[in-house]
Every structure is written in structure tokens, then in C-alpha cells.
Write a protein that holds these residues in place. Structure first.
Motif, PDB file in Angstrom:
ATOM      1  N   ALA A  63      -0.577 -10.528 -34.003  1.00  0.00           N
ATOM      2  CA  ALA A  63      -1.958 -10.924 -33.705  1.00  0.00           C
ATOM      3  C   ALA A  63      -2.026 -12.229 -32.909  1.00  0.00           C
ATOM      4  N   ALA A  64      -1.066 -13.127 -33.082  1.00  0.00           N
ATOM      5  CA  ALA A  64      -1.069 -14.401 -32.353  1.00  0.00           C
ATOM      6  C   ALA A  64      -0.847 -14.210 -30.855  1.00  0.00           C
ATOM      7  N   VAL A  65      -0.267 -13.092 -30.469  1.00  0.00           N
ATOM      8  CA  VAL A  65      -0.094 -12.798 -29.040  1.00  0.00           C
ATOM      9  C   VAL A  65      -1.393 -12.155 -28.583  1.00  0.00           C
ATOM     10  N   ARG A  66      -2.267 -12.982 -28.010  1.00  0.00           N
ATOM     11  CA  ARG A  66      -3.612 -12.518 -27.627  1.00  0.00           C
ATOM     12  C   ARG A  66      -3.544 -11.472 -26.526  1.00  0.00           C
ATOM     13  N   GLY A  67      -2.488 -11.541 -25.722  1.00  0.00           N
ATOM     14  CA  GLY A  67      -2.298 -10.592 -24.634  1.00  0.00           C
ATOM     15  C   GLY A  67      -1.417 -11.198 -23.568  1.00  0.00           C
ATOM     16  N   ASP A  99      -2.577 -17.240 -28.971  1.00  0.00           N
ATOM     17  CA  ASP A  99      -3.795 -17.795 -29.556  1.00  0.00           C
ATOM     18  C   ASP A  99      -3.368 -18.770 -30.648  1.00  0.00           C
ATOM     19  N   LEU A 100      -3.530 -20.065 -30.370  1.00  0.00           N
ATOM     20  CA  LEU A 100      -3.077 -21.084 -31.324  1.00  0.00           C
ATOM     21  C   LEU A 100      -3.810 -21.000 -32.658  1.00  0.00           C
ATOM     22  N   ALA A 101      -5.093 -20.675 -32.638  1.00  0.00           N
ATOM     23  CA  ALA A 101      -5.835 -20.554 -33.902  1.00  0.00           C
ATOM     24  C   ALA A 101      -5.251 -19.421 -34.747  1.00  0.00           C
ATOM     25  N   GLU A 124      -4.339 -17.794 -38.714  1.00  0.00           N
ATOM     26  CA  GLU A 124      -4.668 -16.370 -38.792  1.00  0.00           C
ATOM     27  C   GLU A 124      -6.162 -16.112 -38.568  1.00  0.00           C
ATOM     28  N   THR A 125      -6.777 -16.937 -37.708  1.00  0.00           N
ATOM     29  CA  THR A 125      -8.181 -16.792 -37.334  1.00  0.00           C
ATOM     30  C   THR A 125      -8.248 -16.804 -35.814  1.00  0.00           C
ATOM     31  N   PRO A 126      -8.712 -15.745 -35.186  1.00  0.00           N
ATOM     32  CA  PRO A 126      -8.720 -15.724 -33.716  1.00  0.00           C
ATOM     33  C   PRO A 126      -9.711 -16.726 -33.124  1.00  0.00           C
ATOM     34  N   THR A 127      -9.367 -17.242 -31.954  1.00  0.00           N
ATOM     35  CA  THR A 127     -10.241 -18.145 -31.224  1.00  0.00           C
ATOM     36  C   THR A 127     -11.436 -17.369 -30.698  1.00  0.00           C
ATOM     37  N   GLU A 128     -12.626 -17.906 -30.921  1.00  0.00           N
ATOM     38  CA  GLU A 128     -13.823 -17.308 -30.348  1.00  0.00           C
ATOM     39  C   GLU A 128     -13.956 -17.847 -28.929  1.00  0.00           C
ATOM     40  N   LEU A 129     -13.988 -16.940 -27.962  1.00  0.00           N
ATOM     41  CA  LEU A 129     -14.036 -17.338 -26.567  1.00  0.00           C
ATOM     42  C   LEU A 129     -15.443 -17.783 -26.185  1.00  0.00           C
ATOM     43  N   ASP A 130     -15.524 -18.952 -25.522  1.00  0.00           N
ATOM     44  CA  ASP A 130     -16.787 -19.419 -24.962  1.00  0.00           C
ATOM     45  C   ASP A 130     -16.470 -20.160 -23.666  1.00  0.00           C
ATOM     46  N   ARG A 131     -17.451 -20.835 -23.107  1.00  0.00           N
ATOM     47  CA  ARG A 131     -17.253 -21.458 -21.795  1.00  0.00           C
ATOM     48  C   ARG A 131     -16.279 -22.630 -21.822  1.00  0.00           C
ATOM     49  N   ARG A 132     -16.013 -23.213 -22.991  1.00  0.00           N
ATOM     50  CA  ARG A 132     -15.077 -24.332 -23.085  1.00  0.00           C
ATOM     51  C   ARG A 132     -13.648 -23.884 -23.390  1.00  0.00           C
ATOM     52  N   THR A 133     -13.462 -22.653 -23.786  1.00  0.00           N
ATOM     53  CA  THR A 133     -12.140 -22.147 -24.125  1.00  0.00           C
ATOM     54  C   THR A 133     -11.247 -22.153 -22.885  1.00  0.00           C
ATOM     55  N   VAL A 134     -10.010 -22.604 -23.047  1.00  0.00           N
ATOM     56  CA  VAL A 134      -9.078 -22.711 -21.929  1.00  0.00           C
ATOM     57  C   VAL A 134      -7.718 -22.135 -22.303  1.00  0.00           C
ATOM     58  N   PRO A 165      -3.011 -10.182 -40.953  1.00  0.00           N
ATOM     59  CA  PRO A 165      -3.941  -9.977 -42.066  1.00  0.00           C
ATOM     60  C   PRO A 165      -4.585  -8.607 -42.001  1.00  0.00           C
ATOM     61  N   ALA A 166      -4.908  -8.076 -43.151  1.00  0.00           N
ATOM     62  CA  ALA A 166      -5.582  -6.784 -43.209  1.00  0.00           C
ATOM     63  C   ALA A 166      -6.965  -6.908 -42.610  1.00  0.00           C
ATOM     64  N   GLU A 167      -7.390  -5.872 -41.917  1.00  0.00           N
ATOM     65  CA  GLU A 167      -8.710  -5.909 -41.287  1.00  0.00           C
ATOM     66  C   GLU A 167      -9.734  -5.209 -42.136  1.00  0.00           C
TER      67      GLU A 167
END
Length: 175
Positions: free
Chosen positions: A51-55, A68-70, A75-85, A173-175
Motif C-alpha cells: 500500500a505504501a507504493v502509491r504507484g 506515500d510517506l503517510a 498506514e494512512t494514505p495521503t489525501e491529495l490536494d493542491r498542496r500535496t507534492v 491493513p484490512a479494508e
């Protein structure tokens, strides 16, 4: 003659570090490790990857994995927004250089950290695996976690595919 630790401490006496946010926590890496900072681009998910390999992304005709560092830390994915880099770094893997991206919530600033501000990683309570921490530093009354990129971006850990062994359920983690 000075010992090796003293020489290293003097050599890193006034390094500059890029600070950034991951789930509201402040992290840093040496500015020399950052090749570029780019906006989040189209990423292609890799089937059965952790899961840490976002793509993977296309970086001037080359495929570069995006971690994805988060997800890696908490074990919590980063929510993408305009500040995400995406912080593009280059690390050495088995004698060869590999370009990778690290997904971060936002970039803060470049700071200068003196050698006497470095502290060892705590045994517990840092919020991430101790092995991911190179040092801690106190700056403006707040602690900054200086990451050990070789461990955070460990290709041997991140290249494990789900289902490769019986421990795959421990990694995602289980979904």
C-alpha cells in the motif's frame, strides 16, 4: 587527531534541510538529497504492490515509483490536494542510482540545522519506526524528524508483493 565522529559532526555542522509535512508532523531531509519537487502527477497503481507504493509515474520518460510517506509511516494514505507534492530523490541501491518519488502533504521551508542541534532518535514515542529516523533536531521550540532515506525507501522492503508469503496480511491493513 580528531576521531571519525567529530569529523562527521564538523562536516555536517551547517547543513540545509528541506522540511515538509506528513499527516501534520514535520519531517526533513538533507536538501542535497532532493533532486526536484513536482506537483502530483498521474500515477499508475502497481498490482499487488504494498500500500505504501502509491504507484509509478513518468518522469521525463523514465518510470519512477512514488512512495506515500503517510502510508509508509502510519498506514494512512495521503489525501491529495493542491498542496500535496512529490519530492523526487535519488538513492543508491546495490551500487546503482534509482530515482524515486516521496508523496508529502506539503513542503514547508529550507532550514539550517547546526550539529549541536542534532539528537539521537528516541527509543519510542516518535510516531514512526525508529529505524526511519537518522536524527532529531529541535528548531524554534519544535522537534523535526530527520529521515534516513535509505531505510524509508528500502527497495528490499517496498518491492515485496502482497501474497509472496504468509505475512502479507501484516503489511496491508484490512479494508
Amino acid at each position: 587527531m580528531a576521531n571519525t565522529e567529530q569529523v562527521v559532526a564538523e562536516a555536517t555542522g551547517s547543513d540545509q534541510y528541506l522540511t515538509f509535512q506528513v499527516l501534520g508532523e514535520r519531517y526533513a531531509v538533507n536538501i542535497l538529497d532532493i533532486k526536484e519537487i513536482i506537483e502530483v502527477t498521474q500515477m499508475t497503481r502497481v498490482p499487488m504492490a504494498l500500500a505504501a507504493v502509491r504507484g509509478v509515474m513518468n518522469l521525463r520518460g523514465n518510470v519512477a515509483p512514488v512512495i506515500d510517506l503517510a502510508q509508509r509511516f502510519h498506514e494512512t494514505p495521503t489525501e491529495l490536494d493542491r498542496r500535496t507534492v512529490i519530492l523526487v530523490v535519488q538513492i543508491e541501491v546495490e551500487g546503482e542510482w534509482q530515482v524515486m518519488g516521496m508523496l508529502a502533504q506539503e513542503v514547508n521551508e529550507i532550514v539550517e540545522i547546526q550539529a549541536d542541534q542534532f539528537q539521537p532518535a528516541p527509543e519510542f514515542g516518535a510516531g514512526i519506526r525508529q529505524s526511519f529516523i537518522r536524527h532529531m533536531a529541535q528548531l524554534d521550540g519544535r522537534f523535526i524528524v530527520l529521515l534516513d532515506l535509505a531505510r524509508v525507501l528500502s527497495v528490499s522492503e517496498l518491492s515485496v508483493h502482497l501474497g509472496d508469503d504468509d505475512r502479507s496480511s501484516e503489511r496491508m491493513p484490512a479494508e
